[in-house]
Enzyme design. Structure first.
Site, PDB file in Angstrom:
ATOM      1  N   ILE A 237      -4.397   1.709 -12.056  1.00 63.87           N
ATOM      2  CA  ILE A 237      -4.660   1.568 -13.474  1.00 63.87           C
ATOM      3  C   ILE A 237      -4.522   0.083 -13.807  1.00 63.87           C
ATOM      4  O   ILE A 237      -3.486  -0.526 -13.557  1.00 63.87           O
ATOM      5  CB  ILE A 237      -3.725   2.442 -14.344  1.00 63.87           C
ATOM      6  CG1 ILE A 237      -3.920   2.172 -15.840  1.00 63.87           C
ATOM      7  CG2 ILE A 237      -2.266   2.257 -13.973  1.00 63.87           C
ATOM      8  CD1 ILE A 237      -5.133   2.837 -16.419  1.00 63.87           C
TER       9      ILE A 237
ATOM     10  N   GLN B 242      28.562  -0.885  -7.272  1.00 61.78           N
ATOM     11  CA  GLN B 242      29.959  -1.305  -7.342  1.00 61.78           C
ATOM     12  C   GLN B 242      30.865  -0.408  -6.486  1.00 61.78           C
ATOM     13  O   GLN B 242      31.792  -0.896  -5.845  1.00 61.78           O
ATOM     14  CB  GLN B 242      30.417  -1.293  -8.804  1.00 61.78           C
ATOM     15  CG  GLN B 242      31.754  -1.956  -9.061  1.00 61.78           C
ATOM     16  CD  GLN B 242      31.689  -3.482  -8.932  1.00 61.78           C
ATOM     17  OE1 GLN B 242      30.618  -4.064  -8.902  1.00 61.78           O
ATOM     18  NE2 GLN B 242      32.841  -4.105  -8.826  1.00 61.78           N
TER      19      GLN B 242
ATOM     20  N   GLY C  40      31.375  -4.497  -0.894  1.00 61.00           N
ATOM     21  CA  GLY C  40      30.496  -5.420  -0.184  1.00 61.00           C
ATOM     22  C   GLY C  40      29.331  -4.740   0.498  1.00 61.00           C
ATOM     23  O   GLY C  40      28.229  -5.294   0.589  1.00 61.00           O
TER      24      GLY C  40
ATOM     25  N   GLU D 125       2.223   8.982 -18.482  1.00 57.48           N
ATOM     26  CA  GLU D 125       2.766   7.907 -17.645  1.00 57.48           C
ATOM     27  C   GLU D 125       4.259   7.753 -17.923  1.00 57.48           C
ATOM     28  O   GLU D 125       5.080   7.651 -17.017  1.00 57.48           O
ATOM     29  CB  GLU D 125       2.026   6.593 -17.940  1.00 57.48           C
ATOM     30  CG  GLU D 125       2.725   5.381 -17.354  1.00 57.48           C
ATOM     31  CD  GLU D 125       1.826   4.148 -17.223  1.00 57.48           C
ATOM     32  OE1 GLU D 125       0.613   4.265 -17.447  1.00 57.48           O
ATOM     33  OE2 GLU D 125       2.356   3.084 -16.891  1.00 57.48           O
TER      34      GLU D 125
HETATM   35  C1  LIG Z   1       6.051  -3.938 -10.170  1.00 66.37           C
HETATM   36  C2  LIG Z   1       5.150  -3.803 -11.346  1.00 66.37           C
HETATM   37  C3  LIG Z   1       4.094  -2.919 -11.296  1.00 66.37           C
HETATM   38  C4  LIG Z   1       3.223  -2.816 -12.372  1.00 66.37           C
HETATM   39  N1  LIG Z   1       2.141  -1.984 -12.281  1.00 66.37           N
HETATM   40  C5  LIG Z   1       1.184  -2.039 -13.226  1.00 66.37           C
HETATM   41  C6  LIG Z   1      -0.019  -1.321 -13.084  1.00 66.37           C
HETATM   42  O1  LIG Z   1      -0.216  -0.601 -12.104  1.00 66.37           O
HETATM   43  N2  LIG Z   1      -0.963  -1.423 -14.036  1.00 66.37           N
HETATM   44  C7  LIG Z   1      -0.775  -2.199 -15.136  1.00 66.37           C
HETATM   45  O2  LIG Z   1      -1.670  -2.270 -15.962  1.00 66.37           O
HETATM   46  N3  LIG Z   1       0.371  -2.880 -15.325  1.00 66.37           N
HETATM   47  C8  LIG Z   1       1.337  -2.814 -14.392  1.00 66.37           C
HETATM   48  N4  LIG Z   1       2.503  -3.530 -14.558  1.00 66.37           N
HETATM   49  C9  LIG Z   1       2.636  -4.371 -15.737  1.00 66.37           C
HETATM   50  C10 LIG Z   1       3.625  -3.879 -16.765  1.00 66.37           C
HETATM   51  O3  LIG Z   1       3.125  -2.770 -17.441  1.00 66.37           O
HETATM   52  C11 LIG Z   1       3.904  -5.071 -17.699  1.00 66.37           C
HETATM   53  O4  LIG Z   1       4.676  -5.972 -16.955  1.00 66.37           O
HETATM   54  C12 LIG Z   1       4.613  -4.666 -18.967  1.00 66.37           C
HETATM   55  O5  LIG Z   1       3.792  -3.901 -19.804  1.00 66.37           O
HETATM   56  C13 LIG Z   1       5.118  -5.898 -19.739  1.00 66.37           C
HETATM   57  O6  LIG Z   1       4.091  -6.810 -19.954  1.00 66.37           O
HETATM   58  P1  LIG Z   1       4.298  -8.365 -19.569  1.00 66.37           P
HETATM   59  O7  LIG Z   1       4.825  -8.412 -18.202  1.00 66.37           O
HETATM   60  O8  LIG Z   1       3.056  -9.070 -19.864  1.00 66.37           O
HETATM   61  O9  LIG Z   1       5.454  -8.842 -20.540  1.00 66.37           O
HETATM   62  P2  LIG Z   1       5.252  -9.475 -21.987  1.00 66.37           P
HETATM   63  O10 LIG Z   1       4.367  -8.593 -22.785  1.00 66.37           O
HETATM   64  O11 LIG Z   1       4.905 -10.890 -21.833  1.00 66.37           O
HETATM   65  O12 LIG Z   1       6.742  -9.338 -22.548  1.00 66.37           O
HETATM   66  C14 LIG Z   1       7.778 -10.279 -22.203  1.00 66.37           C
HETATM   67  C15 LIG Z   1       9.054  -9.836 -22.933  1.00 66.37           C
HETATM   68  O13 LIG Z   1       8.830  -9.836 -24.349  1.00 66.37           O
HETATM   69  C16 LIG Z   1       9.145  -8.561 -24.892  1.00 66.37           C
HETATM   70  N5  LIG Z   1       8.270  -8.239 -26.006  1.00 66.37           N
HETATM   71  C17 LIG Z   1       6.924  -8.198 -26.027  1.00 66.37           C
HETATM   72  N6  LIG Z   1       6.482  -7.822 -27.239  1.00 66.37           N
HETATM   73  C18 LIG Z   1       7.574  -7.624 -28.015  1.00 66.37           C
HETATM   74  C19 LIG Z   1       7.791  -7.238 -29.388  1.00 66.37           C
HETATM   75  N7  LIG Z   1       6.779  -6.927 -30.189  1.00 66.37           N
HETATM   76  N8  LIG Z   1       9.070  -7.147 -29.851  1.00 66.37           N
HETATM   77  C20 LIG Z   1      10.115  -7.445 -29.027  1.00 66.37           C
HETATM   78  N9  LIG Z   1       9.968  -7.811 -27.744  1.00 66.37           N
HETATM   79  C21 LIG Z   1       8.713  -7.900 -27.235  1.00 66.37           C
HETATM   80  C22 LIG Z   1       8.958  -7.602 -23.730  1.00 66.37           C
HETATM   81  O14 LIG Z   1       9.687  -6.405 -23.920  1.00 66.37           O
HETATM   82  C23 LIG Z   1       9.480  -8.421 -22.572  1.00 66.37           C
HETATM   83  O15 LIG Z   1      10.901  -8.333 -22.562  1.00 66.37           O
HETATM   84  C24 LIG Z   1       3.421  -3.599 -13.509  1.00 66.37           C
HETATM   85  C25 LIG Z   1       4.511  -4.450 -13.586  1.00 66.37           C
HETATM   86  C26 LIG Z   1       5.369  -4.575 -12.503  1.00 66.37           C
HETATM   87  C27 LIG Z   1       6.513  -5.543 -12.596  1.00 66.37           C
END
Ligand SMILES: Cc1cc2nc3c(=O)[nH]c(=O)nc-3n(C[C@H](O)[C@H](O)[C@H](O)COP(=O)(O)OP(=O)(O)OC[C@H]3O[C@@H](n4cnc5c(N)ncnc54)[C@H](O)[C@@H]3O)c2cc1C
Ligand SMILES: Cc1cc2nc3c(=O)[nH]c(=O)nc-3n(C[C@H](O)[C@H](O)[C@H](O)COP(=O)(O)OP(=O)(O)OC[C@H]3O[C@@H](n4cnc5c(N)ncnc54)[C@H](O)[C@@H]3O)c2cc1C
Lengths: 510, 381
Positions: free
Chosen positions: A125, A337, A341, A243
């Protein structure tokens, strides 16, 4: 436990899946984690055993079973000490496949579903982009229609299965001007010309491949469009519930596993002449964790039951995702915890469980985004689907310490009186900045919000955004009995044009 | 969302109970809180409405209702916003009457259960002593068997309805074991003092002294030396209702708070627009919902006859912790008004504090759970 949801057939299914995983998966996990890759053969074996496509229809090779089989699938695959293993197939079965199943054409279903059910095909996705994750409406990848195909340009990141998978359910903009109403879902073959992937290194989920994908002039046949153009955002809103629910199941199941694993260790490890499970503080910590896991599980099970009954439970699924993934983090931290170790050594699996858990509160909508959704429903909505909310509200209002109810529930009868009412409310609400039209078929309500304040009239002019809705439902909407989001998803309300305006419906009515 | 548990009958019961409480109880709460006790007249009214014997058999004037009615009663009592009032009703209807209904002889049931259900007499359950509450087995009040009666010496403390009740169901030492005795208030040698306390103001909490009290042998509840088992058995019901009460109190606190937040403005907008407060609400709402789903699952199993020592302890532990936390955080949302008696939060806050102490402390819940989870110990039904 949970005899209400699981029959004897379910239990038999669980046993055979468990036995299979113990024999075919668990012994290889360390290797797969090391390889940063899971061999395809295992999925084919699982497909052959009938473990995949559990609730998919039989015509595509599925088994047409109820959702509690899926619950078992998510639970058991999350108990093999590898988040990377379980996420791979969860993405296929619950996070990408369902879009094709629910909204795809027959042709798309025939082409892709049998493969993901037999284990031959792996799907992804693709939502997140380097510059937009939480803010899905802001994605930049474009799909421009040219004759019988779309030309796709842009990039995606953090895409699970993106390196070794076969196709991507990709979220693209077919109309860059239209905000979220320009979002569509396209199936893009991983091997299509112009698609390339870079494998990302990460903290945990080592067995799973995560990719940054780039699309450079990729030609995608028009028939690969899932459902309708511009409807992608709604499809996503619907699909994300499943999801999140499956993520919640995985999270409590992993927590259970970690606690069991720790209990076994605590019974054997001695300090100060006795097993460490005799120390009261540790015992109480276990008691607290066990209680929280038990409660969380019961809640997720409750959500699963509602889901299985066909109810659309946005609030509950978001709550479940939030609580279960936060709990998992806490459980992993405290369990590590208990190991002292050794908890830091790869020899024990708690180190892996700890790092794998960490993505739970980020992926699939971060905890902050879950709280945004929940807050909107709990704080801003008068009524959220079920009637219990209305009941409690009404009662609060009659409680002596709280003020008199507003005229929220009085039902306006005619368009004229509605306009008067809206105008009154509009004094407090900000102007929309754009024009919006409600189309009741024969009549229209036009709101010009381009000026200082919102102007209401019965004109039938072109607007930036048109909302098609029956007059009856409109009355419910403004009296707070119908939630716009639910109405949209339930098809009681159709939006054309600028979604951004429609997103402000809430503010207009509250 | 919980339609698989509640029928039309349950909903109607909730409605009528709610309007009853609205009319007959809520307006009087401030004066009862002030007086430090709940008047007898309200027990009689409760009795008339059938609220005191929901789970008791109809041949003793009970209503023979399923457990969900009790759940509803406890939920609605929480909305009255007086922990003391709920406790006064609960200690009578669910602590005292449960013991009589379960172990009482026919004679005892006619004498105590029937008028109890009718609200004509009030009971209390006295286990805790000045020397110890958590360690029930170490209690020191003695009952020595003599010709025709027991001679009871000792004292009890923190007893809800301990001053105003008509009789005391007391846990006493009979030799090695513990037995349960019904002790009439007017028996010579029984005296009680009301205790002042942080919250629960509408209930009278007493310290009771027994000085050479002669209790007829026929006042023994059930069998001699089986008291500990009886107490343990009924703890499940008590903890489950305490869990319901904790969860419902938390839900009520949040509801009141949401209302306030929509009206109070700061920096030119309603305070419910501030993101940190909104997220705090979202977190609390989620935890309340989770506790509710968990507790309801257990209520269904309890109704079906499962013996839930571990789960009821877990639910009591979590729901009372939750009530405490929600009360603290919700009070914060009220700013200075949270500290004023004019608003409901102050009372919600001080009343919630007892949750993790009464009916077995959180630490004791953890002890029980740990024995079952860590040591694999089972408690038979
Ligand atoms: C291992 C892994 C697998 C993944 N697999 C997929 C996948 O298969 N397909 C896919 O599409 N995506 C995937 N993702 C992406 C994942 O869904 C996103 O990382 C997630 O939605 C957060 O988006 P971002 O990383 O851009 O963070 P950002 O949107 O940049 O957010 C950064 C921080 O700001 C906070 N934040 C953002 N908006 C607000 C708000 N309005 N109020 C308060 N805080 C806010 C967030 O909570 C976060 O703490 C994957 C991510 C990882 C790490
Ligand atoms: C308002 C009110 C109403 C009450 N109503 C009744 C009633 O109607 N009937 C009745 O019988 N009782 C009643 N109680 C008593 C209540 O049940 C006891 O207060 C409770 O069981 C704790 O006992 P205790 O106060 O003696 O505390 P203690 O047993 O002295 O405990 C003190 C502290 O030590 C901790 N502790 C004790 N043992 C352990 C251990 N093994 N490990 C770790 N920590 C431990 C406790 O958790 C607590 O934090 C009431 C109490 C109050 C305040």
């Amino acid at each position: 436990m949970n005899t209400y949801n699981f029959t004897e057939e379910h239990q038999l299914f669980r046993q055979s899946l468990k036995a299979f995983l113990e024999k075919e998966v668990t012994p290889h996990i360390d290797q797969w984690e090391e390889d940063r890759r899971i061999p395809r053969e295992i999925w084919k074996k699982m497909g052959a055993m009938g473990f995949l496509g559990l609730s998919y229809p039989e015509e595509y090779g599925g088994l047409g079973l109820d959702f509690f089989y899926d619950v078992i699938f998510c639970e058991e695959t999350s108990k093999v000490f590898s988040g990377g293993f379980s996420i791979t197939q969860m993405v296929v079965q619950y996070m990408s496949g369902p879009y094709i199943l629910k909204h795809g054409s027959d042709k798309l279903k025939q082409k892709y579903l049998p493969g993901i059910i037999s284990g031959e095909l792996i799907s992804c996705i693709g939502i997140t982009e380097p510059s937009a994750g939480s803010d899905v409406a802001n994605i930049k990848t474009t799909a421009r229609r040219e004759g019988d195909h779309y030309l796709v340009n842009g990039s995606k990141t953090f895409i699970t299965n993106g390196v070794y998978g076969d196709f991507i359910v990709a979220v693209v903009k077919t109309d860059s001007e239209a905000g979220s109403a320009g979002i569509s879902l396209l199936v893009i073959d991983r091997e299509a010309e112009g698609v390339s992937a870079t494998k990302l290194k990460k903290l945990g989920w080592h067995a799973s491949d995560t990719a940054e994908l780039s699309f450079d002039q990729v030609k995608v046949p028009v028939e690969n469009l899932i459902g309708q153009e511009g409807q992608g955002f709604y499809y996503l809103m619907g699909g994300l519930q499943l999801e999140r629910l499956s993520g919640a199941i995985g999270a409590y199941a992993a927590s259970e596993t970690a606690l069991d694993y720790s209990l076994a260790y605590m019974a054997e490890r001695t300090a100060f002449g006795r097993p460490i499970n005799r120390f009261q503080v540790l015992r109480h910590r276990v008691a607290q964790l066990a209680s929280e896991i038990e409660a969380c599980k019961a809640f997720v099970m409750h959500c699963a039951r509602l889901h299985n009954d066909g109810q659309y439970v946005v609030k509950e699924c978001s709550m479940a995702k939030l609580l279960a993934t936060e709990l998992s983090d806490k459980v992993m931290y405290q369990c590590l915890q208990f190991f002292g170790g050794y908890g830091f050594m790869e020899e024990y699996k708690i180190a892996r469980m700890f790092r794998d858990s960490r993505v739970g509160t980020i992926g699939g909508g971060s905890s902050e985004i879950m709280r945004e959704i929940i807050a909107k429903m709990v704080i801003d909505d008068v009524d959220y689907r079920s009637s219990s909310r209305t009941q409690t509200r009404t009662q609060t209002q009659t409680h002596p310490t709280t003020p008199k109810p507003e005229t929220r529930n009085s039902k306006p009868e005619t368009l004229k009186s509605i306009i008067t009412q809206l105008e009154k409310r509009a004094v407090q609400s900000k102007s929309l900045g754009k024009s919006l039209k409600f189309d009741f078929g024969e009549k229209q309500l036009f709101i010009d919000g381009k000026g200082e304040k919102n102007d209401f009239s019965l004109k039938n002019e072109a607007a930036d955004c048109t909302v098609k809705i029956s007059f009856e439902n409109f009355q419910k909407l403004i009296s707070g009995k119908l939630n716009p989001m639910n109405a949209m998803i339930g098809g009681d309300l159709v939006i054309e044009g600028d979604m951004g305006v429609a997103m402000k419906l809430q503010s207009l009515f509250s | 969302m919980y339609d698989h548990y509640f029928t039309e009958e349950h909903h109607l019961f909730r409605q009528s109970l709610r309007s009853f409480l609205q009319k007959e109880v809520i307006p009087h709460i401030p004066s009862w809180e002030e007086a430090g006790e709940t008047p007898r007249s309200i027990y009689q009214l409760f009795g008339k409405m059938g609220y005191l014997g929901l789970m008791q058999p109809s041949r003793y004037d009970g209503s023979d209702c399923d457990f969900w009615f009790t759940v509803i009663l406890n939920e609605e009592l929480a909305r009255v916003n007086s922990g003391g009032f709920s406790a006064a009703i609960g200690a009578h209807a669910y602590l005292a009457l449960t013991h009589i209904g379960s172990q009482g002889s026919e004679l005892q049931k006619q004498k105590y259960l029937v008028p109890g259900i009718e609200g004509k007499t009030i009971g209390c359950l006295a286990i805790t002593e000045p020397g110890g509450g958590s360690d029930v087995q170490a209690l020191r009040t003695t009952a020595t068997r003599q010709a025709g009666h027991y001679l009871v010496n000792g004292s009890k403390t923190f007893i809800t309805n301990g001053v105003n009740s008509d009789y005391i169901i007391a846990a006493v030492k009979t030799g090695e074991g513990i037995s349960m005795l019904i002790i009439d208030r007017d028996t010579p040698g029984v005296s009680a003092t009301a205790l002042k306390k942080l919250g629960w103001h509408a209930s009278d909490t007493g310290e009771i002294a027994f000085d050479k009290v002669k209790v007829p042998l026929e006042n023994l509840l059930g069998q001699e030396n089986q008291g500990f088992l009886y107490i343990m058995k009924h703890f499940v019901l008590e903890r489950l209702t305490l869990a319901v009460g904790g969860m419902a109190a938390a839900a009520f606190a949040l509801e009141v708070t949401l209302q306030y937040m929509s009206e109070r403005t700061a920096f030119g907008r309603p305070i419910n627009r501030f993101q940190v407060l909104r997220h705090r609400v979202a977190q609390m709402a989620s935890e309340i919902e989770m506790n509710k789903a968990f507790i309801y699952t257990l209520c269904q199993r309890f109704q079906d006859g499962d013996y839930l020592v571990k789960e009821a302890s877990m639910a009591k532990l979590l729901a009372t912790q939750l009530a405490d936390k929600v009360a603290t955080e919700c009070l914060q949302m009220f700013g200075g008004y949270g500290f004023m008696e004019e608003y409901p939060m102050a009372r919600i806050f001080r009343d919630a504090r007892l949750g993790t102490i009464g009916g077995g402390t959180s630490e004791i819940m953890c002890e029980i759970i740990a024995k079952m989870v860590v040591d694999g110990k089972g408690y038979g039904g």
